[in-house]
Design a protein around this motif. Sequence first.
Motif, PDB file in Angstrom:
ATOM      1  N   GLN A 125      16.001 -13.500 110.917  1.00  0.00           N
ATOM      2  CA  GLN A 125      16.765 -12.472 111.393  1.00  0.00           C
ATOM      3  C   GLN A 125      17.413 -12.613 112.931  1.00  0.00           C
ATOM      4  O   GLN A 125      18.458 -12.623 113.518  1.00  0.00           O
ATOM      5  N   ARG A 126      16.461 -13.292 113.638  1.00  0.00           N
ATOM      6  CA  ARG A 126      16.743 -13.646 115.213  1.00  0.00           C
ATOM      7  C   ARG A 126      17.547 -14.746 115.215  1.00  0.00           C
ATOM      8  O   ARG A 126      18.674 -14.890 115.971  1.00  0.00           O
ATOM      9  N   ASN A 127      17.231 -15.817 114.503  1.00  0.00           N
ATOM     10  CA  ASN A 127      17.711 -17.144 114.948  1.00  0.00           C
ATOM     11  C   ASN A 127      18.915 -17.575 113.823  1.00  0.00           C
ATOM     12  O   ASN A 127      19.063 -18.409 113.739  1.00  0.00           O
ATOM     13  N   LYS A 128      18.821 -16.403 112.803  1.00  0.00           N
ATOM     14  CA  LYS A 128      20.089 -16.531 111.594  1.00  0.00           C
ATOM     15  C   LYS A 128      20.097 -17.667 111.094  1.00  0.00           C
ATOM     16  O   LYS A 128      21.055 -18.324 110.600  1.00  0.00           O
ATOM     17  N   VAL A 187       6.903 -22.613 110.653  1.00  0.00           N
ATOM     18  CA  VAL A 187       5.379 -23.344 111.233  1.00  0.00           C
ATOM     19  C   VAL A 187       5.641 -23.861 112.488  1.00  0.00           C
ATOM     20  O   VAL A 187       6.082 -24.985 112.468  1.00  0.00           O
ATOM     21  N   LYS A 188       5.432 -23.158 113.499  1.00  0.00           N
ATOM     22  CA  LYS A 188       5.378 -23.650 114.630  1.00  0.00           C
ATOM     23  C   LYS A 188       6.651 -24.368 115.360  1.00  0.00           C
ATOM     24  O   LYS A 188       6.596 -25.501 115.816  1.00  0.00           O
ATOM     25  N   GLY A 189       7.738 -23.681 115.034  1.00  0.00           N
ATOM     26  CA  GLY A 189       9.198 -24.214 115.151  1.00  0.00           C
ATOM     27  C   GLY A 189       9.380 -25.547 114.697  1.00  0.00           C
ATOM     28  O   GLY A 189      10.001 -26.402 115.180  1.00  0.00           O
ATOM     29  N   SER A 220      13.292 -28.966 113.803  1.00  0.00           N
ATOM     30  CA  SER A 220      12.065 -29.402 114.510  1.00  0.00           C
ATOM     31  C   SER A 220      12.147 -29.504 115.785  1.00  0.00           C
ATOM     32  O   SER A 220      12.947 -30.135 116.656  1.00  0.00           O
ATOM     33  N   GLY A 221      11.087 -28.823 116.420  1.00  0.00           N
ATOM     34  CA  GLY A 221      10.693 -28.748 117.940  1.00  0.00           C
ATOM     35  C   GLY A 221      10.244 -30.067 118.616  1.00  0.00           C
ATOM     36  O   GLY A 221       9.559 -30.318 119.409  1.00  0.00           O
ATOM     37  N   GLY A 222      10.174 -31.193 117.420  1.00  0.00           N
ATOM     38  CA  GLY A 222       9.459 -32.433 117.788  1.00  0.00           C
ATOM     39  C   GLY A 222       8.161 -32.443 117.710  1.00  0.00           C
ATOM     40  O   GLY A 222       7.412 -31.777 116.780  1.00  0.00           O
ATOM     41  N   ALA A 223       7.414 -33.100 118.485  1.00  0.00           N
ATOM     42  CA  ALA A 223       5.967 -33.216 118.316  1.00  0.00           C
ATOM     43  C   ALA A 223       5.451 -32.027 118.837  1.00  0.00           C
ATOM     44  O   ALA A 223       5.684 -31.316 119.751  1.00  0.00           O
ATOM     45  N   PHE A 224       4.078 -31.878 117.911  1.00  0.00           N
ATOM     46  CA  PHE A 224       3.311 -30.727 118.367  1.00  0.00           C
ATOM     47  C   PHE A 224       2.733 -31.143 119.616  1.00  0.00           C
ATOM     48  O   PHE A 224       1.586 -32.008 119.491  1.00  0.00           O
TER      49      PHE A 224
HETATM   50  N1  COA Z   1       4.627 -28.198 120.620  1.00  0.00           N
HETATM   51  C1  COA Z   1       3.989 -27.130 120.540  1.00  0.00           C
HETATM   52  N2  COA Z   1       4.210 -25.854 119.891  1.00  0.00           N
HETATM   53  C2  COA Z   1       5.334 -25.732 120.058  1.00  0.00           C
HETATM   54  C3  COA Z   1       6.389 -26.716 120.375  1.00  0.00           C
HETATM   55  C4  COA Z   1       5.942 -28.115 120.836  1.00  0.00           C
HETATM   56  N3  COA Z   1       6.776 -28.848 121.061  1.00  0.00           N
HETATM   57  N4  COA Z   1       7.628 -26.239 120.511  1.00  0.00           N
HETATM   58  C5  COA Z   1       7.602 -24.866 120.001  1.00  0.00           C
HETATM   59  N5  COA Z   1       6.209 -24.583 119.658  1.00  0.00           N
HETATM   60  C6  COA Z   1       5.555 -23.051 119.201  1.00  0.00           C
HETATM   61  C7  COA Z   1       5.761 -21.992 120.292  1.00  0.00           C
HETATM   62  O1  COA Z   1       4.790 -22.017 121.233  1.00  0.00           O
HETATM   63  C8  COA Z   1       5.738 -20.614 119.285  1.00  0.00           C
HETATM   64  O2  COA Z   1       4.359 -20.641 119.288  1.00  0.00           O
HETATM   65  P1  COA Z   1       3.508 -19.108 118.727  1.00  0.00           P
HETATM   66  O3  COA Z   1       4.417 -18.859 117.295  1.00  0.00           O
HETATM   67  O4  COA Z   1       2.334 -19.330 118.593  1.00  0.00           O
HETATM   68  O5  COA Z   1       4.108 -18.338 119.780  1.00  0.00           O
HETATM   69  C9  COA Z   1       6.360 -21.492 118.157  1.00  0.00           C
HETATM   70  O6  COA Z   1       6.130 -22.907 118.135  1.00  0.00           O
HETATM   71  C10 COA Z   1       7.598 -21.011 117.887  1.00  0.00           C
HETATM   72  O7  COA Z   1       8.289 -21.323 118.885  1.00  0.00           O
HETATM   73  P2  COA Z   1       9.693 -20.265 119.546  1.00  0.00           P
HETATM   74  O8  COA Z   1       9.998 -20.960 120.922  1.00  0.00           O
HETATM   75  O9  COA Z   1       9.215 -18.767 119.469  1.00  0.00           O
HETATM   76  O10 COA Z   1      10.641 -20.385 118.461  1.00  0.00           O
HETATM   77  P3  COA Z   1      12.105 -20.575 118.423  1.00  0.00           P
HETATM   78  O11 COA Z   1      12.784 -20.707 116.959  1.00  0.00           O
HETATM   79  O12 COA Z   1      12.833 -19.670 119.140  1.00  0.00           O
HETATM   80  O13 COA Z   1      12.210 -22.056 119.125  1.00  0.00           O
HETATM   81  C11 COA Z   1      12.153 -24.421 119.390  1.00  0.00           C
HETATM   82  C12 COA Z   1      11.798 -23.159 118.428  1.00  0.00           C
HETATM   83  C13 COA Z   1      11.288 -25.593 118.857  1.00  0.00           C
HETATM   84  C14 COA Z   1      13.733 -24.587 119.429  1.00  0.00           C
HETATM   85  C15 COA Z   1      11.590 -24.394 120.795  1.00  0.00           C
HETATM   86  O14 COA Z   1      10.413 -23.531 120.687  1.00  0.00           O
HETATM   87  C16 COA Z   1      11.644 -25.194 121.600  1.00  0.00           C
HETATM   88  O15 COA Z   1      12.708 -25.726 122.301  1.00  0.00           O
HETATM   89  N6  COA Z   1      10.420 -25.965 121.940  1.00  0.00           N
HETATM   90  C17 COA Z   1      10.110 -27.093 122.858  1.00  0.00           C
HETATM   91  C18 COA Z   1      10.523 -28.289 122.083  1.00  0.00           C
HETATM   92  C19 COA Z   1      10.095 -29.711 122.873  1.00  0.00           C
HETATM   93  O16 COA Z   1      10.471 -29.729 124.321  1.00  0.00           O
HETATM   94  N7  COA Z   1       9.728 -30.511 122.288  1.00  0.00           N
HETATM   95  C20 COA Z   1       9.471 -31.912 122.766  1.00  0.00           C
HETATM   96  C21 COA Z   1       8.330 -32.689 121.961  1.00  0.00           C
HETATM   97  S1  COA Z   1       8.063 -34.396 122.620  1.00  0.00           S
END
Ligand code: COA
Length: 566
Positions: A125-128, A187-189, A220-224
């Motif tokens: 819904q939010r991110n479409k 799952v955690k972005g 994927s937001g890359g590495a956790f």
């Molecule tokens: N490591 C750990 N946790 C992360 C993360 C990361 N790299 N990126 C996102 N998360 C977590 C957020 O803290 C959030 O956790 P929560 O649900 O417990 O609050 C969850 O993932 C979702 O993130 P959110 O930002 O709310 O969702 P989104 O869909 O709006 O955006 C991303 C997703 C991935 C675009 C955004 O979170 C982002 O840009 N993250 C940083 C990415 C980054 O810099 N990565 C570098 C890795 S080397």
Amino acid sequence: MWNPAALCCRTAASARSPLLPRSHTLNRVFGREYDALCQQPAQGVQGEGLGRTPGVLPCRSVSSKAKYRQYAQTYPVLDGRILSVYRHVFEENLRNSEAVVKRYSELLEMVRKGGGDKAIWRHTQRNKKMFVRERLKLLLDHESFLELSPLAGLNMPYGDVPAAGCLTGIGRICGVWCVFMANDATVKGGTIYPIGVKKQLRAQEIAMQNRLVAVYLVDSGGAFLPLQAELFPDKSHGGRVFYNEAIMSAMRIPQVAVVCGSCVAGGAYVPTMAEETVIIDKIGTLFLAGPPLVKAATGEYVSPEDLGGARLHSHVSGCSDHFASSEKEAYECIRNVISTLNYDPLPEEAVEHDSPLYSPDELLGLAPRDYRCTLPVKLILSRLLDGSRFQEFKANYGMTLVTGFGHVEGHLVGIVANNGELSHDASLKGSHFVQLCSQRSIPILFFQNTAPQTAEPTSTSQCGRSFSPNFLFLWPNARVALVDSRHLSTVPQAGDSDHGGEEAELKELKEKLEEESSAFYSSARLWDDGIILPQNTRKVIADCLKITEQQKYQVVSPCQHPVMRM
Ligand code: COA
């Protein structure tokens, strides 16, 4: 060059109780009953057992296997009747199977919800964006696919990571079997956990071993980041995924990608190293560092779209090769790309094959609760093979291992199935038979149910992960362990002074070993390719055989270099 496949199904693989003498295992006892039964003409024992499964009528179906040899229909038919003497063990196994299948279904249902309702709402819904399983419906020819290790990532030391944050599996696109790796951003972005890296590496390994096209859906937001030390620096960590992409390209295994969400840092390498990439407008972004990092480093604010959106990468940087204005258009585009790969699907040649004469549902009562509840393995084979027909090899020698040939949906396979402990003779017979299959380019199907001792871990040396079978699946009753902890004594030995302390320690050890032996523990850690239900085994095996066979139809000319983006 096509190498015959090795498929492995762990039907139990539990450890034998040290308290139980070899000669008294039920399997031995039942093995004698079964042999006696087989020596009698079928009509002579009418009424003694259950007979052919009521309601299971022999039926003939059509498969797409190219050459089904007519003379397979002259292989001897296995007697799969479940005698009354087996009945109590069968019932005990059934009760256990129902309990583990229930647990399996609950876990599967939980995993199918990804990061949960709230995260799915935010994602759709939010991110479409589309939920990952909806994306697969648009990508694949059919809704059903072979999902790999869906329970990976559960109950890890760092918590539950449903499906390890990344769905992997094998399905058909334009008729071609392809491996897909699709991040689940609920799952955690879609960030990558250590188990997510392992899952992607395994999917790539399957693509390499079976020469399957690889499709990456990257979101994927890359590495956790909290676990960065466990997922980026070492040889089999994140970098290996990118390395494999280069190697696979040099091996002429095509790889295509859809940027269907954020591809930050590590997530950005996957699509840019793929051979052809589609990016979706307003949804896909691709950059090494996102806007917050740019702001921190330069003080400048830049929008995600301007920093690395679909227009930028399609019009300016050239990192993406196709611009799609919607998710639907992106999957249509990637299907078109796959049709340009010059990759031949398996020929669709109609061939008749017989169904087994016994119901696959009865496999639930044949899946042993523990090693002592093992029934003769031919009862299992009679519920998996076409027409329950089996051409046995060395039937009277090394009988604790059953070897021979049969068909699964028209595919000729060699069978190596444990039927007791692996004796010296049985091992000799097994190695002879494996060579025959290799000589004749026949895929081998291993059915593992051994009772390893600490000093002789036979279950792992037969065709475990270290031997790189093309696929390895578990039944939910399976146990993977060096000893059967359920039969360990928790009572300290006579002469020990601190009885109380030692008893508690032993109890704790027993509980730990028990938990670590379960199929769910194994599958969560990717020691296998997933848990399958006994009654679905025949279908999974048939699919795997088709998948491994596809490479026979590819003309691969030598090529030593990958496709390089300019
Ligand atoms: N490591 C750990 N946790 C992360 C993360 C990361 N790299 N990126 C996102 N998360 C977590 C957020 O803290 C959030 O956790 P929560 O649900 O417990 O609050 C969850 O993932 C979702 O993130 P959110 O930002 O709310 O969702 P989104 O869909 O709006 O955006 C991303 C997703 C991935 C675009 C955004 O979170 C982002 O840009 N993250 C940083 C990415 C980054 O810099 N990565 C570098 C890795 S080397």
